[in-house]
Design an enzyme around this catalytic site. Sequence first.
Site, PDB file in Angstrom:
ATOM      1  N   GLY A  15       2.019   3.333 -41.726  1.00  0.00           N
ATOM      2  CA  GLY A  15       0.780   3.834 -42.292  1.00  0.00           C
ATOM      3  C   GLY A  15       0.769   3.624 -43.784  1.00  0.00           C
ATOM      4  O   GLY A  15       1.606   2.888 -44.343  1.00  0.00           O
ATOM      5  N   ALA A  16      -0.177   4.305 -44.452  1.00  0.00           N
ATOM      6  CA  ALA A  16      -0.338   4.108 -45.891  1.00  0.00           C
ATOM      7  C   ALA A  16       0.889   4.564 -46.662  1.00  0.00           C
ATOM      8  O   ALA A  16       1.177   4.047 -47.741  1.00  0.00           O
ATOM      9  CB  ALA A  16      -1.575   4.872 -46.368  1.00  0.00           C
ATOM     10  N   ASP A  53      -1.088  15.931 -47.106  1.00  0.00           N
ATOM     11  CA  ASP A  53      -1.585  14.980 -46.099  1.00  0.00           C
ATOM     12  C   ASP A  53      -1.559  15.605 -44.701  1.00  0.00           C
ATOM     13  O   ASP A  53      -1.032  15.017 -43.754  1.00  0.00           O
ATOM     14  CB  ASP A  53      -0.752  13.697 -46.128  1.00  0.00           C
ATOM     15  N   LYS A  75      12.397   6.666 -42.584  1.00  0.00           N
ATOM     16  CA  LYS A  75      11.093   6.329 -43.147  1.00  0.00           C
ATOM     17  C   LYS A  75      11.279   5.689 -44.520  1.00  0.00           C
ATOM     18  O   LYS A  75      11.865   6.279 -45.429  1.00  0.00           O
ATOM     19  CB  LYS A  75      10.213   7.566 -43.278  1.00  0.00           C
ATOM     20  N   GLY A 128       6.396   3.481 -36.162  1.00  0.00           N
ATOM     21  CA  GLY A 128       5.179   3.937 -36.808  1.00  0.00           C
ATOM     22  C   GLY A 128       5.027   3.341 -38.190  1.00  0.00           C
ATOM     23  O   GLY A 128       6.009   2.988 -38.848  1.00  0.00           O
ATOM     24  N   VAL A 140       8.180   3.705 -40.312  1.00  0.00           N
ATOM     25  CA  VAL A 140       9.185   4.573 -39.697  1.00  0.00           C
ATOM     26  C   VAL A 140       9.904   3.807 -38.594  1.00  0.00           C
ATOM     27  O   VAL A 140       9.261   3.187 -37.730  1.00  0.00           O
ATOM     28  CB  VAL A 140       8.551   5.849 -39.104  1.00  0.00           C
TER      29      VAL A 140
END
Length: 545
Positions: free
Chosen positions: A23-24, A146, A44, A21, A28
């Site tokens: 993202g911003a 978040d 992460k 994974g 991960v």
Amino acid sequence: MSDPNIGRLLGNRYQLQELIGSGAMGRVYRAKDTLLGGVPVAVKFLTLSIQNERMRLQERFEREAKTCALLGQKSIHIVRVMDYGVDETYYVMEYLKGQTLGQIIRKKHLSLPRFLSMSKQIGLGLQCAHDGIPVDGEICPIIHRDIKPGNIMVTQDPSFGELVKVLDFGIAKLLMSDSDHTKFYLGTLAYSSPEQIEGKELDSRSDIYSFGIMMFEMLTGKIPVVASTNSFGAWYKAHTFEKPCSFAEISPNLHLPKQLEDVIMNCLCKKPSERPQSINEIINILATVEQQEETPNIVNDTPIIHNNAFVYQNAQDIIKPNVPVVPVVPGAVEKIKTDLLTIPITDHNTQVELQRYSIHNDITQLVTWPHNKPIANIVFIQPIYHDKTLLPALWVMLPQEEIQKRLVCTRYNQFLFISSPHPVMLWITVIYSRQHGAKWLPYYLDLKTSPGQEITRLLYNTGQYRLLFFAKETPHPCTHILQSNIAAAQRKRLQEWLVSSQGSTLSTNAQISKNLLKKEYEKIKPQILAKLETIDTNSSFDISG
């Protein structure tokens, strides 16, 4: 291009295997813990911009990492953080097999029962964080910043069923009165609260706004706040000024209970003061709606709570003398006795009367004996929703004659705990009168189970519980109620035991722990009776051990 991190050994321990994974906030990886024989974990790495900020404040990052590790031990609904690295700014978390909530709701809308179950679990995770954990002697609340479907993981658990966990508390901001605020934007624009997108100081009500958007999406497949473009300015305008869409506008064929629809729309209020002020308010409504859906014949709008996430029962809950005890290996008591904790017997002078409540103003008429419980002399735990609060309750069924004997009584409570080989708490309630003696109501709670943890958390959060009495001859409705208060010292111990049990290693020896607790229970019975016999039972007293 191949990923240079694949195959890399991080911290001489975690071998990175694949990217799962990004993202911003970071990337991960699935990894294996070589120190523990290849146990899978998730690693992460924070993004470079965040990493540079954290590296400037290494001490703060290390404290936050430790805080998040404690948080994962406190609630089964928060992903566990097990390790961290300061040099490269990474977290090591438990590896979860399952789907994100985002993946699930992209395929189909959730049914109402599944929505209620998932939302309650998310709420319990957020409540745990918002309540805070002790850091340097101070209770510090944590906000997520978040909340979105991509940060909610749904897994299958053999004992719990569908288990929901909140991810990414590793980047949450620890609310400290003397801390500097981060200078970068954290969050996802589509789910950010107006105050978050404006860069203001946040509290738990910001998470509540994001939770509201997510709950709306779980039921309709669409979010209620829509921006004209995906720019920061467009989302600022949408969240700050635009009225959110209603359920009727998005899904006209969706029929929801009014109180559920109202609480979700209230979460979306622009002003934090107009939203629910705590996650607990939302959990209570979700639980109430769930009960109404399960038992539609109950017409009162504050029914009992009845769901598998809160109910826990075992064979030793049956009230009868001389319950056989499974033999314990010789020497086990001596070996484990240092792990058994008890609170000294002390007086607590709150006076409480066992009485029949008025049909007009109390809950005796609102609770009925659950259809799945036998008509027998038993005691079990099932919370009740009363006066906008979820309260722990012991439900007790006895013959009518036995209940009548206890109309004027002394009540005593005591909690015992053992941490090894398995964390178990014994919750003892005694109802005593000099004329009729003692009625003992013991109850064992396994603190490695979600129900045991949630009941214990309710006990220390509320500082009280209810004893609900039902007559075997006429089990509907409840006949008498005893309100019981828990002393401050006991509440502190309950919290400590809950935290320590969540950090302990899972074992299969819960029965051994129960047997050890029962032996200790038999030892202290004479001390408890001696204390009770010194009290004038012409009036009622509430004594906490």
